[in-house]
Design an enzyme around this catalytic site. Structure first.
Site, PDB file in Angstrom:
ATOM      1  CG  ASP A 176      -1.939   5.060   3.340  1.00 48.81           C
ATOM      2  OD1 ASP A 176      -1.878   5.186   2.101  1.00 48.81           O
ATOM      3  OD2 ASP A 176      -2.919   5.444   4.009  1.00 48.81           O
ATOM      4  CG  HIS A 195      -0.992   6.691  -2.045  1.00 45.82           C
ATOM      5  ND1 HIS A 195      -2.223   6.665  -2.654  1.00 45.82           N
ATOM      6  CD2 HIS A 195      -1.186   6.155  -0.812  1.00 45.82           C
ATOM      7  CE1 HIS A 195      -3.124   6.149  -1.827  1.00 45.82           C
ATOM      8  NE2 HIS A 195      -2.522   5.834  -0.694  1.00 45.82           N
ATOM      9  CG  HIS A 213      -1.961   1.056   1.210  1.00 47.15           C
ATOM     10  ND1 HIS A 213      -3.219   0.880   1.736  1.00 47.15           N
ATOM     11  CD2 HIS A 213      -1.934   2.329   0.752  1.00 47.15           C
ATOM     12  CE1 HIS A 213      -3.912   1.999   1.591  1.00 47.15           C
ATOM     13  NE2 HIS A 213      -3.147   2.898   1.003  1.00 47.15           N
ATOM     14  NE  ARG A 258       0.693  11.319  -3.504  1.00 43.85           N
ATOM     15  CZ  ARG A 258      -0.345  10.972  -2.759  1.00 43.85           C
ATOM     16  NH1 ARG A 258      -1.394  10.346  -3.284  1.00 43.85           N
ATOM     17  NH2 ARG A 258      -0.356  11.267  -1.488  1.00 43.85           N
ATOM     18  CG  ASN A 264      -4.858   7.910  -4.661  1.00 47.02           C
ATOM     19  OD1 ASN A 264      -3.820   7.289  -4.845  1.00 47.02           O
ATOM     20  ND2 ASN A 264      -5.057   8.635  -3.564  1.00 47.02           N
TER      21      ASN A 264
HETATM   22  O1  DOR Z   1      -3.828   9.747   4.322  1.00 46.03           O
HETATM   23  C1  DOR Z   1      -4.099   9.280   3.231  1.00 46.03           C
HETATM   24  N1  DOR Z   1      -3.517   9.734   2.110  1.00 46.03           N
HETATM   25  N2  DOR Z   1      -5.010   8.326   3.162  1.00 46.03           N
HETATM   26  C2  DOR Z   1      -5.465   7.870   1.985  1.00 46.03           C
HETATM   27  O2  DOR Z   1      -6.271   6.982   1.981  1.00 46.03           O
HETATM   28  C3  DOR Z   1      -5.022   8.485   0.723  1.00 46.03           C
HETATM   29  C4  DOR Z   1      -3.691   9.048   0.875  1.00 46.03           C
HETATM   30  C5  DOR Z   1      -3.286   9.951  -0.255  1.00 46.03           C
HETATM   31  O3  DOR Z   1      -3.486   9.564  -1.426  1.00 46.03           O
HETATM   32  O4  DOR Z   1      -2.697  10.997  -0.008  1.00 46.03           O
HETATM   33 ZN    ZN Z   2      -6.644   4.730   2.238  1.00 45.49          ZN
HETATM   34 ZN    ZN Z   3      -3.572   4.879   0.862  1.00 46.22          ZN
END
Ligand code: DOR
Ligand code: ZN
Ligand code: ZN
Length: 422
Positions: A304, A62, A60, A64, A94
């Site tokens: 995360d 990100h 998990h 970007r 995302n």
């Molecule tokens: O804190 C978070 N940031 N939780 C998420 O679920 C998305 C993530 C983000 O994309 O910045």
């Molecule tokens: Zn999340």
């Molecule tokens: Zn996340």
């Protein structure tokens, strides 16, 4: 011989290995385990103090990329992963545009080839992550996706989520759910409670998480399918998941190091670097998360890793949620769970390497002769202070900034190649 790793404590719960030994590597594979006296092109000497685990996997993160690469891109994100001991990650969809079709999946796999580690794109559940229409899961699977998620948002329509869980179960993918009811969140920015009242800001009620966790479990039960719950942060969710597992529901879940390390007291500094979704909760929650990691209710540790630019994080109330974490995850977990005597190294390997790969349906990475050589070689006793400016990630929004941690990744080896050396 290409690489000889001498005098390391090699630990792999999958094979029962836990001893100080030598590992030799040729053509990307482990060719021997056991004391040997031979030369190699490259020698790493662990001096009987470095430890080796199967390469870590973070399911998990990100990155970007595409679209928001001023925060992070696949190359910089992978550099942070390699520095943290990870030989594989799964990156959330995302992005801009979101990963809802084969073309975007292909773009990520192409960038991933330049990194030397495994980067698996997670596909969206709904087109454009709008929560209205399901993606073509067969197309995503064909393109190489292993899991789907609208992470960052819940799928608000429960029937749509039920269909997603049902159909992915049929085609072998897994739904990874960000559990947050937006109506209950109602504009809240930190955990709802004493601290949010003291600061005079809107709170996120814990029911927002517990309610959707319970919903996803009910949906998984209704179609006898697997579901994975993201970033568990509340005692309530832990209790719901523990009971469901006991009943044989095919639910797995994850948490991040900040949830078993910190509480919402951190927010008293009014610093948005301590804001993420779900938020830091209370000591009761923190203790419940820690207990659930130790008793196996929580299957794996994720970061995360959610990079945001410093300007975006400068306003406490308006900043986006999220914290970076790839370069502190192993150290924080060792500090909090291993050095306190609460768990052993094989448990660390299970929650940071073995289980996440299993949940994603990936080939296991084992420390065994004939297997692909992916290793995280770390010094468990290395003491260091987290200085955000020194991180490899493009963004510096670390919740561990200024923290003194014990344990540091020294070498990351992926497919027999040293992809990171401190
Ligand atoms: O804190 C978070 N940031 N939780 C998420 O679920 C998305 C993530 C983000 O994309 O910045
Ligand atoms: Zn999340
Ligand atoms: Zn996340």
């Amino acid at each position: 011989m290409d690489l000889l790793i001498k005098n390391v404590r090699a630990c792999d719960p999958q094979t029962g290995l836990d001893e100080i030994t030598d590992i030799s590597v040729e053509n990307g594979k482990i060719v021997s385990i056991g004391k040997i006296n031979r030369s190699a092109v490259k020698v790493i000497d662990g001096m009987s103090k470095l430890c080796a685990l199967p390469g870590l996997f973070d399911m998990h993160v990100h990155f970007r990329d595409p679209g928001l690469t001023y925060k992070e891109d696949i190359i910089s994100g992978a550099n942070a992963a390699k520095a943290g001991g990870f030989t594989g990650v799964a990156c959330m969809p995302n992005t801009k545009p979101p990963v809802d079709n084969a073309e975007t999946v292909k773009y990520i796999f192409n960038e991933a080839k330049k990194t030397g580690i495994d980067v698996f794109p997670v596909g969206c559940i709904t087109k454009g992550m709008k929560g209205e229409e399901l993606c073509d899961f067969d197309e995503l699977k064909e393109a190489g996706v292993k899991a789907i998620s609208d992470d960052g948002r819940p799928v608000e329509n429960a029937e749509l989520m039920r269909q997603a869980i049902e159909s992915t179960n049929k085609n072998g993918l897994i739904v990874v759910s960000h559990c947050e009811d937006l109506k209950i969140i109602n504009g809240g920015i930190i955990n709802k409670g004493k601290i949010s009242e003291e600061l005079g800001v809107k709170g996120m009620d814990r029911a927002s998480e517990d309610y959707i966790t319970a919903r996803e479990i009910a949906l998984a039960m209704s179609c006898n399918a697997r579901v994975h719950i993201c970033h568990v942060s509340t005692k309530g969710s832990v209790n719901i998941i523990r009971a469901a597992k006991k009943d044989g529901v095919k639910v797995t879940c994850e948490t991040a190091p900040h949830y078993f390390t910190y509480t919402d007291e951190k927010l008293l500094s009014r610093d948005a670097d301590y804001r993420m979704s779900p938020p830091l909760r209370t000591e009761e929650d923190r203790a419940a998360i820690e207990e659930a990691v130790l008793d196996g209710t929580i299957d794996c540790i994720i970061t995360d890793h959610a990079p945001h630019a410093a300007e975006e994080k400068s306003d406490f109330e308006k900043a986006p949620n999220g914290v970076v974490g790839l370069e502190t995850s192993l150290a924080a977990t060792l500090t909090k769970l291993y050095h306190t005597g609460k768990c052993d190294l094989s448990k660390i390997a299970e929650i940071m390497s073995v289980n996440p790969r299993k949940i994603m349906g990936l080939e296991p990475i084992r420390i065994a002769v004939g297997e692909r050589c992916d290793l995280c070689i770390f010094d468990p006793d290395y003491q260091w202070e987290v200085i955000p400016e020194e991180l490899n990630s493009k963004s510096k929004n670390s919740v561990f900034k200024g923290e003194k941690l014990k344990g540091k990744n020294i070498y990351t080896i992926c497919k027999g190649k040293i992809v990171f050396a401190l």
